[in-house]
Write an enzyme that holds these catalytic residues in place. Structure first.
Site, PDB file in Angstrom:
ATOM      1  CE1 TYR A  78     -11.317 -73.264  98.500  1.00 30.42           C
ATOM      2  CE2 TYR A  78     -10.697 -72.724 100.742  1.00 30.42           C
ATOM      3  CZ  TYR A  78     -11.655 -73.053  99.828  1.00 30.42           C
ATOM      4  OH  TYR A  78     -12.968 -73.167 100.210  1.00 30.42           O
ATOM      5  CG  ASP A  90     -16.583 -69.780 101.073  1.00 29.38           C
ATOM      6  OD1 ASP A  90     -15.887 -69.880 100.040  1.00 29.38           O
ATOM      7  OD2 ASP A  90     -16.447 -70.500 102.057  1.00 29.38           O
ATOM      8  CG  HIS A 101     -20.215 -71.187 105.085  1.00 28.20           C
ATOM      9  ND1 HIS A 101     -19.304 -70.239 105.496  1.00 28.20           N
ATOM     10  CD2 HIS A 101     -19.827 -71.573 103.851  1.00 28.20           C
ATOM     11  CE1 HIS A 101     -18.395 -70.076 104.547  1.00 28.20           C
ATOM     12  NE2 HIS A 101     -18.686 -70.863 103.534  1.00 28.20           N
TER      13      HIS A 101
END
Lengths: 402, 402
Positions: free
Chosen positions: B312, B178, B367
């Site tokens: 982000y 990630d 993930h």
């Protein structure tokens, strides 16, 4: 309770009490220095609004004012979904042959968007047409019941509002709408154009690509040889801003409406920040008062189906592919262009939306035209349907004049 | 401030506020029989909230967290002042163990490493041993958050690198998925060879080889067809982008607006994160308490949960500028491919990430590989640095063996 019942908005004391309790326990995020609007709704604005919501904002007074609108509910049957109890405003004109007009709100709007245009649309005069206005709360919005099963797509929303008009005795009518009201206007023209829908007008010509040679050859050629005007260029910049930086809410609501729905249902601050961002960024310098904002948000907070229900329309219409494949209809269509709309298409693009017989452009105004520019919007609608206008007399026996 | 030992100790006031908020939870409705299609299911959220109110023992969870050796220290960041950074630091009994920095992502946290730490630090002649540092990224867990705009990949990498240097690890390796992937890649680009000697990722997301950037790979790629499996991988990636990436777009464009939800609504935070914990893992059998511990780390985080999603937006700005993520580092890189990762690209694409010296494909896992498949991931990392492995001895004097 199948037939029409008069409706008085009356939120339960317990609901107001819960809201107040939650407002007392708000936990704030931090904010970056100098963030302003760069990262989303600014902390100072939201804190100021919450302070007012806790102390000063009077919901009961607002409710009483809302109840000056003539409101009703009735059950509307929807194929495959049983009956939904639908709330609507219904105001007749004194002009007997007024044109029946269905006014459709969108998200994060509500039936309250009809407030300013209602008296003007229904006003009687020899100089302009008059309208009987029906402004429903879409299923899942405001005091309307929401659907309980999946796949309640655009055709179902269209069915609800069309059935409502027919049930009210308006076998033929015209439609005006922005946001989802624009999508539904186009849908209604396609679905019921050969029967009940005689014309539609929108202040949101949501067309995101130029005319194709195959489908719209003359518009294609016009587009090829006509340079964009200055305002069309500005419109394309605005559209680019919207599509590239401001459409995350759409994507989330269209893919995970339940997930984001928990925050809307549980946190008044979350709901406020989410909606307030649109109220400011989608309008053209509209001078929102804090109470005005809080009223718009309260309609969601206190909605019958809860605020999470209101965003399912995104999921249903996008998942079915409906959103991107709306058919063209020969039903007469009118367009009003406002510079701060979200998608401001050049004329040649917008004219592919339907059988465009009327256009009007404005120097100011944004996404919530009925609320920001009521006089201008009604003037446009009147011009479309007046004696000598391009859609005069579309509804048999109801020209808008006695 | 230099290193201080740290124990998680949430205040009674914070626990009390959470409890009071949980008592006032207002939930949305849900459409019939939709499972996970619209987002996190209501039955799951109800169950988790009920457990959070009554049964989940945070103090007990805190005690377990505090079994790990944790510290804080100030790290100076160019242009951003000092940030107090929280981290877990577990040394191996093997003095010359390889220093390894584990970098988490979102919605992960420093304790994603909790299962691989005992494996990586274990002493054995059979495999290399590691000293493990797992930091809380700025804005996560118990690290301070930046207070100014534009804290991007370079800054996250700067913090991570300075932390390792401050701990006396002048040369080290990095592992992450990630954001841990992007930050490790940035570490390789900015500090490769000098400080960072190798890196490993379980998020092997690279873009297709291009003629200008990777000419040799490009030519090879042009003549090598995708396997049926790789075509399925790409389809999986497209599906994720279409239906599962709303959170990403939202956090990349309006993190503050979302931040009010995450800060104010515990049930909103549960729904938001739990959706990822389930949909991003490969049938991992989460217990409710496990989930609640995970989410509590966000709820009780030092900077608040809103701070965690700004990365982000900041990285989106980095990417728009195009300066990072473009240089190819020649330090050894290991890739682990897990089948339920969010984005899966052909191996030819992944190999553009760097000097790939090892690739491991797995049958199970998603993930959060370090948490879901700790043995597999530890094995991959060990193999890479083992005697005879492709990155053995990259850190001079610390090859992982006694």
């Amino acid at each position: 309770m199948s037939d029409e019942q008069p409706f008085i908005l009356s939120v339960a004391d317990a609901d107001i009490d819960l809201l107040n309790k939650k407002l007392q326990l708000v936990r704030w995020p931090d904010e970056l220095q100098g963030a302003d609007w760069d990262y989303g709704s600014p902390l100072t604005d939201i804190q100021r609004l919450v302070a007012r919501w806790k102390d000063g904002y009077d919901w009961r007074k607002v409710e009483a004012e809302i109840n000056e609108l003539p409101q009703f509910t009735r059950d509307i049957k929807v194929d495959g979904f049983g009956a939904l109890n639908i709330h609507y405003v219904h105001q007749k004109s004194t002009v007997k042959n007024a044109i029946p007009l269905l006014f459709l709100h969108g998200w994060p709007g509500s039936f309250l968007e009809v407030r300013k245009v209602l008296p003007i649309l229904t006003e009687a005069s020899a100089d302009h047409p008059s309208f009987h206005v029906v402004a429903p709360s879409l299923p899942g919005f405001g005091p309307s019941e929401g659907q309980h099963k999946p796949e309640f797509d655009g055709s179902k929303y269209a069915e609800v509002v069309n059935t409502l008009m027919l049930t009210l005795g308006y076998t033929e009518y015209v439609v005006q709408g922005g946001d989802w009201g624009s999508f539904l206007g186009r849908k209604l023209a396609a679905q019921y154009g050969s029967t009940s829908v005689k014309a539609w007008h929108t202040n949101y010509p949501n067309v995101q690509q130029p005319p194709s040679l195959l489908r719209f050859p003359s518009l294609y050629l016009a587009h090829l040889f006509t340079p964009y005007t200055a305002s069309e260029k500005a419109g394309l910049e605005r559209t680019k801003w919207f599509l590239s930086t401001s459409r995350a809410y759409f994507q989330e609501q269209a893919t995970k409406p339940q997930t984001i729905g928990y925050t809307f249902a549980d946190s008044p601050v979350a709901l406020l920040a989410w909606i307030y961002e649109k109220l400011v960024q989608w309008t053209d310098g509209y001078p929102w008062t804090d109470d005005e904002v809080l009223t718009w948000i309260s309609v969601y907070w206190f909605s019958r189906a809860g605020p999470a229900a209101s965003v399912r329309i995104y999921y249903e219409t996008v998942t079915t592919g409906e959103y991107h494949t709306l058919p063209w209809s020969p039903v007469p269509c009118g367009l009003s262009y406002f510079p701060k709309e979200l998608v401001v298409a050049p004329r040649a693009w917008a004219r592919t939306i339907g059988n465009v017989v009327f256009e009007s452009a404005h120097e100011s105004g944004g996404h919530f035209a009925a609320h920001e520019k009521p006089v201008e919007l009604v003037a446009d609608v009147r011009d479309m349907f007046r004696k000598g206008g391009p859609a005069f007399g579309v509804v048999g026996g109801r020209t808008g004049y006695d | 401030m230099s290193e201080q030992p740290f124990k998680v100790s949430v205040s009674d006031a914070d626990l009390d506020l959470l409890r009071r908020k949980l008592d006032l939870v207002r939930l949305p409705d849900e459409l019939e029989d939709v499972g996970w299609d619209y987002g996190t299911p209501l039955s799951d959220v109800k169950r988790l909230v009920a457990r959070w109110k009554d049964g989940f023992d945070w103090r007990k969870a805190e005690e377990k967290i505090n079994e790990f050796p944790q510290f804080t220290r100030d790290i100076e960041v160019d242009g951003f002042g000092t940030l107090n950074i929280h981290y877990l630091h577990q040394k191996s009994a093997v003095e010359n163990a390889v220093p390894l920095l584990f970098v988490h992502g979102w919605p992960g946290h420093f304790l994603e490493a909790q299962k691989i730490i005992p494996l990586l630090t274990s002493a054995s002649g059979e495999h290399p041993s590691f000293h493990v540092v797992a930091l809380s990224l700025p804005g996560y867990g118990f690290s301070e958050a930046p207070t100014k705009k534009d804290f991007g990949l370079a800054q996250y990498a700067e913090v991570a690198n300075k932390l390792m240097l401050a701990l006396g690890y002048n040369e080290y390796v990095a592992q992450g998925g990630d954001w841990g992937h992007a930050i490790s890649r940035t570490l390789a680009e900015l500090y490769g060879h000098k400080y960072v000697k190798a890196w490993h990722t379980n998020f092997p997301f690279g873009t297709a080889p291009s003629l200008t950037k990777n000419p040799f790979r490009y030519l090879l790629y042009m003549v090598t067809p995708y396997s049926a499996e790789e075509r399925a991988w790409l389809a999986q990636t497209v599906k994720f982008q279409q239906t599962g990436a709303g959170y990403n777009r939202l956090q990349s464009t309006r993190p503050q607006t979302l931040g009010y939800s995450l800060a104010d609504s515990p049930v909103g935070l549960v729904a938001w994160i739990y959706e990822k914990l389930v949909t991003w893992t490969d049938g991992y059998p989460w217990t409710d308490d496990e989930v609640l511990t995970w989410i509590s780390i966000y709820w009780f985080s030092r900077a608040g949960p809103a701070a965690s999603v700004r990365i982000y937006m900041e990285v989106a700005k980095d990417r728009a500028k195009g300066t990072l993520g473009t240089r190819y580092s020649t330090i050894p890189l290991g890739l682990s491919y897990f089948p339920k990762e969010l984005v899966r690209v052909p191996q030819a694409w992944a190999r553009t990430l760097g000097n790939v010296v090892q690739e491991s494909l797995h049958e199970h896992g998603g993930h959060f590989a370090a948490y879901e498949r700790p043995e597999e991931l530890s094995d991959d990392v060990r193999k890479m640095f083992a005697k005879g492995g492709p990155a053995h001895g990259v850190v001079p004097g610390k090859n992982g063996y006694a």
